[in-house]
Write an enzyme that holds these catalytic residues in place. Structure first.
Site, short mmCIF file in Angstrom:
data_model
loop_
_atom_site.label_atom_id
_atom_site.label_comp_id
_atom_site.label_asym_id
_atom_site.label_seq_id
_atom_site.Cartn_x
_atom_site.Cartn_y
_atom_site.Cartn_z
N PHE A 151 0.93 -0.97 -0.02
CA PHE A 151 -0.02 0.11 0.05
C PHE A 151 0.91 1.43 -0.01
CE2 PHE A 151 -2.67 3.22 2.36
CZ PHE A 151 -4.04 3.02 1.55
N LEU A 153 1.23 4.77 0.24
CA LEU A 153 0.68 6.19 0.30
C LEU A 153 1.70 7.27 0.91
CD1 LEU A 153 -1.72 7.94 0.51
CD2 LEU A 153 -2.14 7.09 2.95
N GLY A 362 19.24 -7.28 33.75
CA GLY A 362 20.18 -7.21 32.39
C GLY A 362 19.70 -8.19 31.52
N GLU A 385 0.38 4.96 10.97
CA GLU A 385 -1.12 5.02 10.90
C GLU A 385 -1.33 6.14 11.81
OE1 GLU A 385 -1.81 3.40 8.64
OE2 GLU A 385 -0.76 1.32 8.68
#
Length: 406
Positions: A151, A153, A362, A385
């Site tokens: 996707f 974008l 640790g 998002e």
């Protein structure tokens, strides 16, 4: 002599963690809010995560490896495009999808992200805005995991503000010529089909671009400190030419991509609580076994306070997710309500994971334990998002009526 986590194998620790979590953690009996079918789905995905993801995630994360073969395994379980109906898609409820996202992210955010990119973004774009031919051509194979989608974008200079995208599609007769760049695009280097959003003379439009189209190049972004068992890429589009039949006919303007983003944001509400729960369960199991000054860490007040604070936020966040899912299934969920869930649950999950790491001492900085890996992954989830800042402004606009984005 007491058995300590150092003497336990990872599967034994996971088993102890699961038992501890089941017995002690659901104080509000949130499980009682779920139906038998929802619980069955949750347990199926949980088994898959315990058998397939948790034994391998340490090596995948260390090697920055995404197991592409898992796509078809997830498809066989009905995890891809879960919320979509028809065209070979599972047609599950929003709550069922959310439960699956929660269990997957208890394994690793990167693996949950694959399901989100495939189903909530790429498949949703085709299902919502595609032609019948496009739906029939791609969705059945994508639901099976045989076709992977991405996707496109976000751009190098257009993250939170997609209206400023520079990628442009120029009409040339019955074809479109697309040029530009995208960044942080999940799965792009292993995908067969890319949903590319581009500006045109008539506004933003979506295009289905086969990734073997000349001029399309996907380059994995490396090295990363987060989402290492996942793939994010830079995409360049140099005069990529597609027919008009590749255009998503129903998508006009930013409403198209935003509708897909809301689906992905919804899944994050649940997924973040999965990462938080897994971190809490590991810290709880560890604190019950780890001996310091002749008694377990769990016997100390400060440790108990940390565990209680984690538990409260997980219970509240899960309740928020269930409520949001019920609203979505009823068809009444508003985008601003998704922002509430995304902002709250990711923010709280990161704190939970960090506090769980602190209880592990640790040992917590090693990949033998999950909390720091989850915390690192959630830094990406917090960013994509919609950042915290963007969702804060969405809510601020809602409660004051004053947009403060500029």
């Amino acid at each position: 002599m007491s058995v300590t986590p150092e003497t336990l194998s990872e599967p034994e620790l996971q088993a102890a963690s699961a038992v501890a979590g089941e017995v002690r953690s659901d104080v509000l009996d949130l499980q009682g809010l779920l139906s038998s079918d929802e619980l069955k789905l949750r347990d199926t995905v949980r088994r898959f995560v315990h058998e397939r993801i948790k034994p391998n995630i340490k090596d995948w994360y260390e090697a920055a490896h995404f197991p592409v073969e898992i796509s078809q395994e997830m498809g066989a379980l009905g995890l891809l495009g879960m919320h979509l109906k028809g065209y070979g898609c599972p047609g599950r409820s929003a709550v069922e999808y959310g439960l699956a996202a929660m269990e997957l992210e208890a394994g690793d955010s990167g693996l949950r992200t694959f399901v989100s990119v495939q189903g909530s973004l790429a498949m949703t774009a085709i299902h919502k805005w595609g032609s019948e031919d496009q739906k029939n051509r791609y969705l059945p194979g994508m639901a099976k995991g045989e076709i992977i989608g991405c996707f496109g974008l976000t751009e190098p200079t257009a993250g939170s503000d997609p209206s400023s995208m520079q990628t442009f599609a120029r009409r040339d007769g019955n074809q479109w010529v697309i040029s530009g760049a995208k960044r942080w695009i999940g799965l792009a280097s292993v995908a067969q089909i890319a949903v590319i959003w581009a500006a045109t003379e008539d506004g933003v439009r979506g295009f289905l671009v086969p990734t073997d189209t000349p001029g399309f190049t996907a380059t994995p972004i490396e090295p990363k400190l987060s989402m290492r068992a996942s793939i994010q890429c830079d995409i360049t589009l140099e005069n990529v030419t597609v027919d008009d039949t590749a255009r998503l006919p129903g998508a006009a303007g930013l409403r198209g991509p935003f509708s897909c983003l809301n689906e992905a944001r919804y899944g994050i509400i649940w997924g973040a609580m999965g990462a938080a729960r897994d971190s809490y369960e590991q810290a709880l199991a560890y604190s019950l076994e780890r001996m310091q000054f002749d008694k377990p860490l769990a016997a100390y007040q400060i440790t108990q306070q940390k565990l209680v604070d984690m538990l409260l936020e997980i219970q509240k966040g899960t309740l928020l997710a269930i409520h949001t899912g019920r609203l979505k299934d009823a068809g009444t969920l508003a985008p601003v309500q998704i922002s509430v869930g995304k902002l709250n649950n990711v923010r709280e999950a990161i704190k939970i994971c960090r506090d769980a790491r602190a209880i592990l001492g640790g040992n917590g900085i090693t990949l033998d334990y999950s909390p720091l890996r989850h915390a690192n992954n959630l830094e990406s989830v917090r960013t994509y998002e919609g950042t915290d800042e963007v969702h804060t402004l969405i809510l601020g606009n809602h409660i004051t009526g004053i947009p403060a984005f500029r």
